[in-house]
Design a protein around this motif. Structure first.
Motif, short mmCIF file in Angstrom:
data_model
loop_
_atom_site.label_atom_id
_atom_site.label_comp_id
_atom_site.label_asym_id
_atom_site.label_seq_id
_atom_site.Cartn_x
_atom_site.Cartn_y
_atom_site.Cartn_z
N SER A 48 -11.49 -0.40 10.98
CA SER A 48 -10.55 -1.52 11.07
C SER A 48 -10.53 -2.13 12.47
O SER A 48 -10.27 -3.32 12.63
CB SER A 48 -9.14 -1.08 10.68
OG SER A 48 -8.51 -0.37 11.73
N ASP A 49 -10.79 -1.32 13.48
CA ASP A 49 -10.86 -1.86 14.85
C ASP A 49 -12.04 -2.83 14.99
O ASP A 49 -12.01 -3.72 15.83
CB ASP A 49 -11.00 -0.72 15.86
CG ASP A 49 -9.70 0.04 16.09
OD1 ASP A 49 -8.63 -0.54 15.83
OD2 ASP A 49 -9.76 1.20 16.51
N ARG A 50 -13.06 -2.64 14.15
CA ARG A 50 -14.23 -3.53 14.22
C ARG A 50 -14.10 -4.74 13.30
O ARG A 50 -14.45 -5.85 13.68
CB ARG A 50 -15.49 -2.74 13.89
CG ARG A 50 -15.90 -1.73 14.96
CD ARG A 50 -17.31 -1.22 14.73
NE ARG A 50 -17.41 -0.42 13.52
CZ ARG A 50 -17.19 0.89 13.47
NH1 ARG A 50 -16.86 1.55 14.57
NH2 ARG A 50 -17.30 1.56 12.34
N VAL A 99 -7.23 -3.21 4.02
CA VAL A 99 -6.14 -3.13 3.05
C VAL A 99 -6.62 -3.61 1.68
O VAL A 99 -6.32 -3.00 0.65
CB VAL A 99 -4.92 -3.95 3.52
CG1 VAL A 99 -3.84 -3.99 2.44
CG2 VAL A 99 -4.34 -3.37 4.81
N PHE A 100 -7.40 -4.70 1.67
CA PHE A 100 -7.95 -5.21 0.40
C PHE A 100 -8.85 -4.17 -0.26
O PHE A 100 -8.74 -3.92 -1.47
CB PHE A 100 -8.72 -6.51 0.66
CG PHE A 100 -9.35 -7.08 -0.58
CD1 PHE A 100 -8.63 -7.91 -1.41
CD2 PHE A 100 -10.67 -6.79 -0.90
CE1 PHE A 100 -9.20 -8.44 -2.56
CE2 PHE A 100 -11.25 -7.31 -2.05
CZ PHE A 100 -10.51 -8.13 -2.88
N VAL A 101 -9.74 -3.58 0.51
CA VAL A 101 -10.66 -2.58 -0.04
C VAL A 101 -9.89 -1.38 -0.59
O VAL A 101 -10.23 -0.83 -1.64
CB VAL A 101 -11.69 -2.14 1.03
CG1 VAL A 101 -12.48 -0.93 0.55
CG2 VAL A 101 -12.63 -3.28 1.36
N GLY A 146 -5.21 7.44 1.56
CA GLY A 146 -5.38 7.76 2.97
C GLY A 146 -5.58 6.51 3.82
O GLY A 146 -5.03 6.39 4.92
N THR A 147 -6.36 5.57 3.30
CA THR A 147 -6.58 4.31 4.01
C THR A 147 -5.28 3.55 4.16
O THR A 147 -4.95 3.03 5.24
CB THR A 147 -7.61 3.46 3.26
OG1 THR A 147 -8.85 4.16 3.20
CG2 THR A 147 -7.83 2.12 3.95
N ALA A 148 -4.50 3.47 3.07
CA ALA A 148 -3.22 2.76 3.12
C ALA A 148 -2.26 3.43 4.10
O ALA A 148 -1.52 2.75 4.83
CB ALA A 148 -2.60 2.70 1.73
N GLY A 203 0.81 -1.21 0.00
CA GLY A 203 0.00 0.00 0.00
C GLY A 203 0.84 1.26 0.00
O GLY A 203 0.44 2.30 -0.53
N GLY A 204 2.04 1.19 0.60
CA GLY A 204 2.93 2.34 0.58
C GLY A 204 3.39 2.70 -0.83
O GLY A 204 3.62 3.87 -1.14
N LEU A 205 3.53 1.68 -1.70
CA LEU A 205 3.91 1.94 -3.08
C LEU A 205 2.83 2.75 -3.79
O LEU A 205 3.13 3.68 -4.55
CB LEU A 205 4.15 0.62 -3.81
CG LEU A 205 4.66 0.73 -5.25
CD1 LEU A 205 6.12 1.16 -5.26
CD2 LEU A 205 4.52 -0.59 -5.99
N LEU A 206 1.57 2.40 -3.54
CA LEU A 206 0.46 3.16 -4.13
C LEU A 206 0.50 4.60 -3.64
O LEU A 206 0.29 5.55 -4.41
CB LEU A 206 -0.88 2.52 -3.76
CG LEU A 206 -1.05 1.03 -4.06
CD1 LEU A 206 -2.46 0.59 -3.67
CD2 LEU A 206 -0.77 0.72 -5.51
N PHE A 207 0.73 4.75 -2.35
CA PHE A 207 0.85 6.07 -1.71
C PHE A 207 1.91 6.90 -2.44
O PHE A 207 1.65 8.02 -2.92
CB PHE A 207 1.23 5.81 -0.24
CG PHE A 207 1.31 7.02 0.65
CD1 PHE A 207 1.31 8.31 0.17
CD2 PHE A 207 1.41 6.84 2.02
CE1 PHE A 207 1.40 9.40 1.02
CE2 PHE A 207 1.49 7.91 2.89
CZ PHE A 207 1.50 9.20 2.39
N GLY A 208 3.12 6.35 -2.56
CA GLY A 208 4.22 7.10 -3.17
C GLY A 208 4.01 7.37 -4.64
O GLY A 208 4.29 8.48 -5.12
N TYR A 209 3.51 6.37 -5.37
CA TYR A 209 3.33 6.55 -6.81
C TYR A 209 2.36 7.68 -7.11
O TYR A 209 2.62 8.53 -7.97
CB TYR A 209 2.82 5.24 -7.44
CG TYR A 209 2.70 5.32 -8.95
CD1 TYR A 209 3.77 4.99 -9.77
CD2 TYR A 209 1.51 5.75 -9.55
CE1 TYR A 209 3.67 5.08 -11.15
CE2 TYR A 209 1.39 5.85 -10.93
CZ TYR A 209 2.47 5.51 -11.73
OH TYR A 209 2.37 5.61 -13.09
#
Length: 465
Positions: A85-87, A94-96, A129-131, A34-40
């Protein structure tokens, strides 16, 4: 069964078997993707805008909306995804995020007008933002204490790699002006992440909290020795026994012991953004062209700075579990202050343009700034956010801190051009002052978390009642 028996009898528990290492590598890779998506997505828009603007006839306001819509989406999702995510767990979120990002990337690639580009960027922002919330939590809750810094820091490595990949994609596709492909190609890692995370485990901390202790034990066995597993399960259950339900964002703000750790997290998140890293990303090409680089050479050299960031981040990951968290934040802030001071002074003292020495000194200072940032606040901030929040409030607190991080990102992007009106040199001196504030914050507020379990950190920072 034979593998578990061998692991339990191993005389060197810090050295897991080959199969366990492969399982761990797969888990952490897909967890960090997910960090890769963030950076890209952060890096690709600058190159894409060069071609979107004339093709779709964007106004200056629309250009700003294309860029900022991602940040707005990220701020919205950062606040909401943590409590969810706590629930429902870390893994489904992460999948969504991957699914939403893929939709946004494809939509951006086929956008017929500016409105659809802005909407698609907002959708991708929801995923980014989620990632940015979930990846640090997921990695920190999976990693053993002795290697948590290195493994949690994979998030920052993926962010840096994503920015570098975006630079390289821009370079490759710029001659054809293929801005649609610049956006659409982001769907590839998103789909890979969706597929990979389906086969990865849920967070053991979340599983214990939901009473699924046997499942948590099985997850921990992937990277721990038998004795470590039982000790960690006992620590998690002890902490969980003092927690009732999941805290809301309002409860975080009302409860004194949570406010204290929330201040720590939000301080780290805000200072990481406003210390000036985004201005380096924005301004480095301009400095390069001012000392005689052509546009293409400036873009290529900026990609070189991106590659430097990736290399330094790898070095940080190798050292962080020995250096700790606090010392790099302290020395990194001082290094960034010195670099920003140097850049600011080159503007006041002249010799910046026409191949003058001042320009080359400024470029060296920019490179050293990125080294200082990548060795400290760039990655260690995300590592610490995944460590410091109590299990009961981890999702909600991480959401608030990440929201503050995105607010800082948005503010710098919005006000940097305005600040330039007071003088470029003055702006960089302001950032030098903010870096000194970060130094004071690290000295007075930041604790050391190296080598301690998440449960021990929780006990030290907020207690158990």
């Amino acid at each position: 069964m034979v593998q578990d028996a061998d692991a339990a009898q191993s005389p060197t528990p810090e050295r897991p078997t080959t199969n366990r290492r492969r399982s761990m590598a797969s888990t952490y890779f897909f967890g960090a993707l997910g960090g890769l998506l963030f950076g890209y997505d952060l890096g690709v828009v600058a190159g894409a805008l060069l071609f979107i603007t004339p093709e779709l006839g964007l106004s200056p306001l629309q250009e700003g909306m294309v860029t900022s819509s991602l940040i707005v989406g990220a701020m919205v999702s950062a606040l909401g995804c943590g409590p969810v995510s706590d629930r429902v767990g870390r893994k489904p979120i992460v999948f969504v995020a991957g699914f939403v990002f893929a939709i946004g990337a494809v939509l951006a690639g086929i956008a017929p007008n500016a409105l659809v580009v802005i909407l698609s960027r907002f959708i991708m922002g929801l995923a980014v933002g989620t990632a940015s919330v979930m990846v640090p939590i997921y990695l920190s809750e999976l990693a053993p204490a002795r290697a948590r810094g290195k493994l949690s820091g994979l998030n920052q490595l993926m962010i840096s790699s994503g920015i570098l990949v975006a630079y390289l994609v821009n370079l490759a596709l710029s001659p054809a002006g293929a801005w649609r492909w610049m956006f659409a190609l982001a769907a590839v890692p998103a789909v890979v992440m969706m597929i990979g995370v389906r086969f990865q485990p849920e967070s053991p901390r979340w599983l214990v909290r939901k009473g699924r202790v046997d499942e948590a034990r099985a997850v921990l066995r992937r990277s721990r020795d038998a004795d470590e597993v039982e000790r960690e399960i006992a620590e998690i259950r002890e902490i969980d026994a003092h927690s009732v339900g999941n805290a809301s964002t309002m409860e975080l703000l009302r409860t004194r012991r949570f406010r204290r750790v929330l201040f720590l997290g939000c301080g780290l998140a805000l200072l990481q953004q406003i210390v000036g890293i985004n201005t380096i990303i924005y301004y480095a090409p301009s400095i390069l062209t001012s000392i005689g680089f052509g546009d293409s050479a400036a873009i290529l050299a900026n990609a070189g700075l991106g590659a430097l960031t990736v290399v330094v981040t790898v070095v940080m990951l190798m050292l962080v579990d020995r250096m700790g968290r606090r010392r790099p934040l302290i020395y990194g802030a001082l290094g960034m202050a010195a670099c920003m001071l140097t850049v600011g002074l080159t503007f006041f003292l002249g010799g910046f343009s026409g191949g003058g020495a001042g320009g080359w000194i400024a470029i060296l200072a920019l490179a050293l700034f990125k080294v200082s940032f990548s060795m400290s606040w760039g990655g260690i901030m995300w590592i610490m956010l995944g460590e410091i929040f109590p299990l009961r409030v981890r999702g909600a607190a991480m959401g608030v801190a990440t929201f503050v991080n995105w607010i800082g990102n948005f503010a710098v992007g919005l006000f940097f051009p305005v600040l330039l009106a007071v003088g470029t040199g003055t702006v960089f001196l302001i950032f030098a002052g903010i870096a000194l504030v970060a130094w004071v914050f690290a000295v007075l507020v930041v604790p050391e978390t190296k080598g301690r379990s998440l449960e021990d950190i929780e006990t030290k920072l907020v207690g158990t009642h």
